[in-house]
Design a protein around this motif. Sequence first.
Motif, PDB file in Angstrom:
ATOM      1  N   ALA A  30      40.587  11.190  -3.479  1.00 45.31           N
ATOM      2  CA  ALA A  30      41.821  12.291  -4.240  1.00 45.31           C
ATOM      3  C   ALA A  30      41.064  13.150  -4.976  1.00 45.31           C
ATOM      4  CB  ALA A  30      42.668  11.475  -4.943  1.00 45.31           C
ATOM      5  N   GLU A  31      41.097  14.399  -4.723  1.00 46.46           N
ATOM      6  CA  GLU A  31      40.319  15.108  -5.798  1.00 46.46           C
ATOM      7  C   GLU A  31      41.149  16.187  -6.497  1.00 46.46           C
ATOM      8  OE1 GLU A  31      37.102  18.972  -4.633  1.00 46.46           O
ATOM      9  OE2 GLU A  31      37.036  17.314  -3.472  1.00 46.46           O
ATOM     10  N   LEU A  52      44.123  15.358  -1.358  1.00 48.58           N
ATOM     11  CA  LEU A  52      43.466  14.247  -0.422  1.00 48.58           C
ATOM     12  C   LEU A  52      42.382  14.784   0.630  1.00 48.58           C
ATOM     13  CD1 LEU A  52      46.637  11.802  -0.088  1.00 48.58           C
ATOM     14  CD2 LEU A  52      44.834  12.124  -2.016  1.00 48.58           C
ATOM     15  N   ALA A  53      41.546  14.191   0.672  1.00 53.76           N
ATOM     16  CA  ALA A  53      40.553  14.611   1.641  1.00 53.76           C
ATOM     17  C   ALA A  53      41.072  14.341   3.067  1.00 53.76           C
ATOM     18  CB  ALA A  53      39.029  13.945   1.403  1.00 53.76           C
ATOM     19  N   VAL A  81      50.980  21.813  -6.836  1.00 50.73           N
ATOM     20  CA  VAL A  81      52.290  21.436  -6.252  1.00 50.73           C
ATOM     21  C   VAL A  81      52.251  20.837  -5.146  1.00 50.73           C
ATOM     22  CG1 VAL A  81      53.242  23.571  -5.605  1.00 50.73           C
ATOM     23  CG2 VAL A  81      54.800  21.992  -6.288  1.00 50.73           C
ATOM     24  N   ARG A  82      50.961  21.262  -4.354  1.00 49.73           N
ATOM     25  CA  ARG A  82      50.761  20.668  -2.930  1.00 49.73           C
ATOM     26  C   ARG A  82      49.450  19.891  -2.704  1.00 49.73           C
ATOM     27  NH1 ARG A  82      55.360  22.374  -0.946  1.00 49.73           N
ATOM     28  NH2 ARG A  82      55.718  24.713  -0.967  1.00 49.73           N
ATOM     29  N   GLU A  83      49.175  19.481  -3.915  1.00 47.76           N
ATOM     30  CA  GLU A  83      47.924  18.482  -3.812  1.00 47.76           C
ATOM     31  C   GLU A  83      48.574  17.122  -3.050  1.00 47.76           C
ATOM     32  OE1 GLU A  83      45.968  19.936  -7.817  1.00 47.76           O
ATOM     33  OE2 GLU A  83      46.025  17.817  -7.580  1.00 47.76           O
ATOM     34  N   LEU A  84      49.683  16.434  -3.646  1.00 45.72           N
ATOM     35  CA  LEU A  84      50.035  15.259  -2.992  1.00 45.72           C
ATOM     36  C   LEU A  84      51.395  14.955  -3.086  1.00 45.72           C
ATOM     37  CD1 LEU A  84      48.092  12.017  -3.698  1.00 45.72           C
ATOM     38  CD2 LEU A  84      50.492  12.177  -4.184  1.00 45.72           C
ATOM     39  N   ARG A  99      56.347  15.334  -5.691  1.00 40.41           N
ATOM     40  CA  ARG A  99      55.194  16.050  -5.624  1.00 40.41           C
ATOM     41  C   ARG A  99      54.371  15.767  -6.777  1.00 40.41           C
ATOM     42  NH1 ARG A  99      55.754  19.370  -1.413  1.00 40.41           N
ATOM     43  NH2 ARG A  99      57.443  20.407  -1.035  1.00 40.41           N
ATOM     44  N   ALA A 100      53.046  15.564  -6.663  1.00 45.23           N
ATOM     45  CA  ALA A 100      52.300  15.265  -7.704  1.00 45.23           C
ATOM     46  C   ALA A 100      50.871  16.009  -7.657  1.00 45.23           C
ATOM     47  CB  ALA A 100      51.806  13.736  -7.864  1.00 45.23           C
TER      48      ALA A 100
END
Length: 149
Positions: free
Chosen positions: A9-10, A15-16, A37-40, A121-122
Amino acid sequence: MQERNRVWAEPGRGLAGDRYYAGTGTFSGRYEVKPGVRELSLIHAQAIVECRRRLQADICAADLRRNLVIEGLPSSGLRGSCIHIGAVRLEILGSCPPCNYLSRLLNLDMRRGLAYIGGMRARIVAGGWLVQGEPVETEPSVSPVDQTM
Protein backbone atom coordinates in the motif's frame (compact mmCIF):
# COMPACT_ATOMS: atom_id res chain seq x y z
CA MET A 1 -9.50 -8.89 -9.25
CA GLN A 2 -7.21 -11.38 -7.57
CA GLU A 3 -7.06 -12.42 -3.94
CA ARG A 4 -3.65 -11.84 -2.42
CA ASN A 5 -2.15 -12.77 0.94
CA ARG A 6 -0.33 -9.45 1.04
CA VAL A 7 -0.05 -6.32 -1.06
CA TRP A 8 2.00 -3.13 -0.90
CA ALA A 9 0.00 0.00 0.00
CA GLU A 10 1.62 3.23 -1.18
CA PRO A 11 0.40 6.70 -0.16
CA GLY A 12 -0.64 8.79 -3.13
CA ARG A 13 -0.84 5.76 -5.46
CA GLY A 14 -2.84 2.93 -3.95
CA LEU A 15 -2.20 -0.80 -3.98
CA ALA A 16 0.66 -2.17 -6.09
CA GLY A 17 -0.77 -4.11 -9.01
CA ASP A 18 -4.18 -2.38 -8.90
CA ARG A 19 -5.54 -0.72 -12.03
CA TYR A 20 -5.77 2.66 -10.26
CA TYR A 21 -2.18 2.34 -9.04
CA ALA A 22 -1.24 1.98 -12.71
CA GLY A 23 -3.58 4.81 -13.74
CA THR A 24 -5.66 2.54 -15.98
CA GLY A 25 -8.83 2.17 -13.88
CA THR A 26 -12.20 2.95 -15.42
CA PHE A 27 -12.42 6.29 -13.63
CA SER A 28 -8.70 7.19 -13.73
CA GLY A 29 -8.02 10.75 -14.79
CA ARG A 30 -11.48 12.01 -13.93
CA TYR A 31 -11.84 14.98 -11.62
CA GLU A 32 -11.45 13.90 -8.00
CA VAL A 33 -13.18 15.89 -5.27
CA LYS A 34 -10.54 14.90 -2.73
CA PRO A 35 -7.01 13.67 -3.42
CA GLY A 36 -6.59 9.97 -2.93
CA VAL A 37 -10.23 9.07 -3.51
CA ARG A 38 -9.25 6.21 -5.85
CA GLU A 39 -6.35 4.84 -3.79
CA LEU A 40 -8.29 2.10 -2.07
CA SER A 41 -11.82 0.76 -1.66
CA LEU A 42 -13.11 -1.61 0.96
CA ILE A 43 -16.32 -3.43 1.74
CA HIS A 44 -17.68 -5.28 4.74
CA ALA A 45 -17.80 -9.06 4.40
CA GLN A 46 -21.42 -8.97 5.59
CA ALA A 47 -22.31 -6.63 2.69
CA ILE A 48 -21.37 -9.38 0.23
CA VAL A 49 -23.71 -11.80 1.99
CA GLU A 50 -26.51 -9.22 1.96
CA CYS A 51 -25.94 -8.40 -1.73
CA ARG A 52 -26.24 -12.10 -2.61
CA ARG A 53 -29.49 -12.27 -0.66
CA ARG A 54 -30.94 -9.14 -2.28
CA LEU A 55 -30.12 -10.24 -5.81
CA GLN A 56 -30.50 -13.99 -5.32
CA ALA A 57 -27.22 -14.31 -7.22
CA ASP A 58 -24.04 -16.25 -6.58
CA ILE A 59 -21.57 -13.38 -6.55
CA CYS A 60 -18.17 -13.36 -4.90
CA ALA A 61 -16.05 -10.62 -3.37
CA ALA A 62 -13.98 -10.20 -6.55
CA ASP A 63 -17.15 -9.48 -8.55
CA LEU A 64 -17.72 -6.34 -6.47
CA ARG A 65 -14.34 -4.87 -7.45
CA ARG A 66 -13.40 -3.55 -4.01
CA ASN A 67 -9.77 -3.81 -2.93
CA LEU A 68 -10.31 -5.08 0.60
CA VAL A 69 -12.98 -7.18 2.28
CA ILE A 70 -13.02 -6.44 6.01
CA GLU A 71 -14.91 -7.95 8.93
CA GLY A 72 -15.82 -6.31 12.20
CA LEU A 73 -15.95 -2.62 11.32
CA PRO A 74 -19.04 -0.50 11.98
CA SER A 75 -21.10 -0.08 8.82
CA SER A 76 -21.52 3.68 9.30
CA GLY A 77 -19.94 6.64 11.05
CA LEU A 78 -16.42 6.07 9.78
CA ARG A 79 -16.06 9.03 7.41
CA GLY A 80 -13.11 11.12 8.60
CA SER A 81 -11.81 8.31 10.81
CA CYS A 82 -8.66 6.31 10.31
CA ILE A 83 -8.25 2.57 10.47
CA HIS A 84 -5.05 0.64 11.01
CA ILE A 85 -4.28 -2.70 9.42
CA GLY A 86 -0.89 -3.65 10.75
CA ALA A 87 1.43 -0.71 10.02
CA VAL A 88 -0.85 0.68 7.29
CA ARG A 89 -3.06 3.63 8.21
CA LEU A 90 -6.09 4.48 6.05
CA GLU A 91 -8.30 7.56 6.20
CA ILE A 92 -11.93 6.81 5.34
CA LEU A 93 -13.01 9.43 2.80
CA GLY A 94 -16.60 8.40 2.18
CA SER A 95 -18.91 5.84 0.71
CA CYS A 96 -18.28 3.81 -2.42
CA PRO A 97 -21.72 3.39 -3.96
CA PRO A 98 -22.24 0.93 -6.80
CA CYS A 99 -22.17 2.33 -10.31
CA ASN A 100 -23.82 1.44 -13.60
CA TYR A 101 -20.48 0.13 -14.84
CA LEU A 102 -20.55 -2.64 -12.22
CA SER A 103 -24.15 -3.46 -13.17
CA ARG A 104 -23.16 -3.78 -16.83
CA LEU A 105 -20.17 -5.99 -16.02
CA LEU A 106 -22.23 -8.41 -13.94
CA ASN A 107 -25.54 -8.04 -15.79
CA LEU A 108 -27.21 -7.49 -12.40
CA ASP A 109 -28.85 -4.49 -10.73
CA MET A 110 -25.93 -3.69 -8.45
CA ARG A 111 -27.48 -0.39 -7.38
CA ARG A 112 -30.21 -2.45 -5.72
CA GLY A 113 -27.83 -5.17 -4.52
CA LEU A 114 -25.41 -2.77 -2.86
CA ALA A 115 -27.74 0.11 -1.93
CA TYR A 116 -26.29 1.71 1.23
CA ILE A 117 -23.76 -1.14 1.68
CA GLY A 118 -21.43 -0.59 -1.30
CA GLY A 119 -18.36 0.02 0.78
CA MET A 120 -16.03 2.91 1.47
CA ARG A 121 -13.21 4.76 -0.22
CA ALA A 122 -9.98 5.45 1.64
CA ARG A 123 -6.66 7.11 1.12
CA ILE A 124 -3.43 5.61 2.35
CA VAL A 125 -1.95 7.85 5.05
CA ALA A 126 0.90 5.53 6.07
CA GLY A 127 1.94 2.79 3.69
CA GLY A 128 3.38 -0.64 4.06
CA TRP A 129 2.35 -4.25 3.61
CA LEU A 130 -1.32 -5.09 3.96
CA VAL A 131 -1.38 -8.69 5.13
CA GLN A 132 -4.47 -10.87 5.03
CA GLY A 133 -5.74 -11.68 8.51
CA GLU A 134 -4.13 -8.68 10.25
CA PRO A 135 -6.33 -7.11 12.94
CA VAL A 136 -8.19 -3.94 11.97
CA GLU A 137 -8.37 -1.12 14.50
CA THR A 138 -10.23 2.18 14.27
CA GLU A 139 -9.30 5.57 15.65
CA PRO A 140 -11.78 8.40 16.05
CA SER A 141 -12.06 11.28 13.65
CA VAL A 142 -9.80 14.20 14.56
CA SER A 143 -12.04 16.84 13.00
CA PRO A 144 -15.81 17.18 13.05
CA VAL A 145 -17.22 16.03 9.71
CA ASP A 146 -20.51 14.70 8.43
CA GLN A 147 -20.59 11.15 9.79
CA THR A 148 -23.32 9.84 7.47
CA MET A 149 -22.34 7.42 4.76
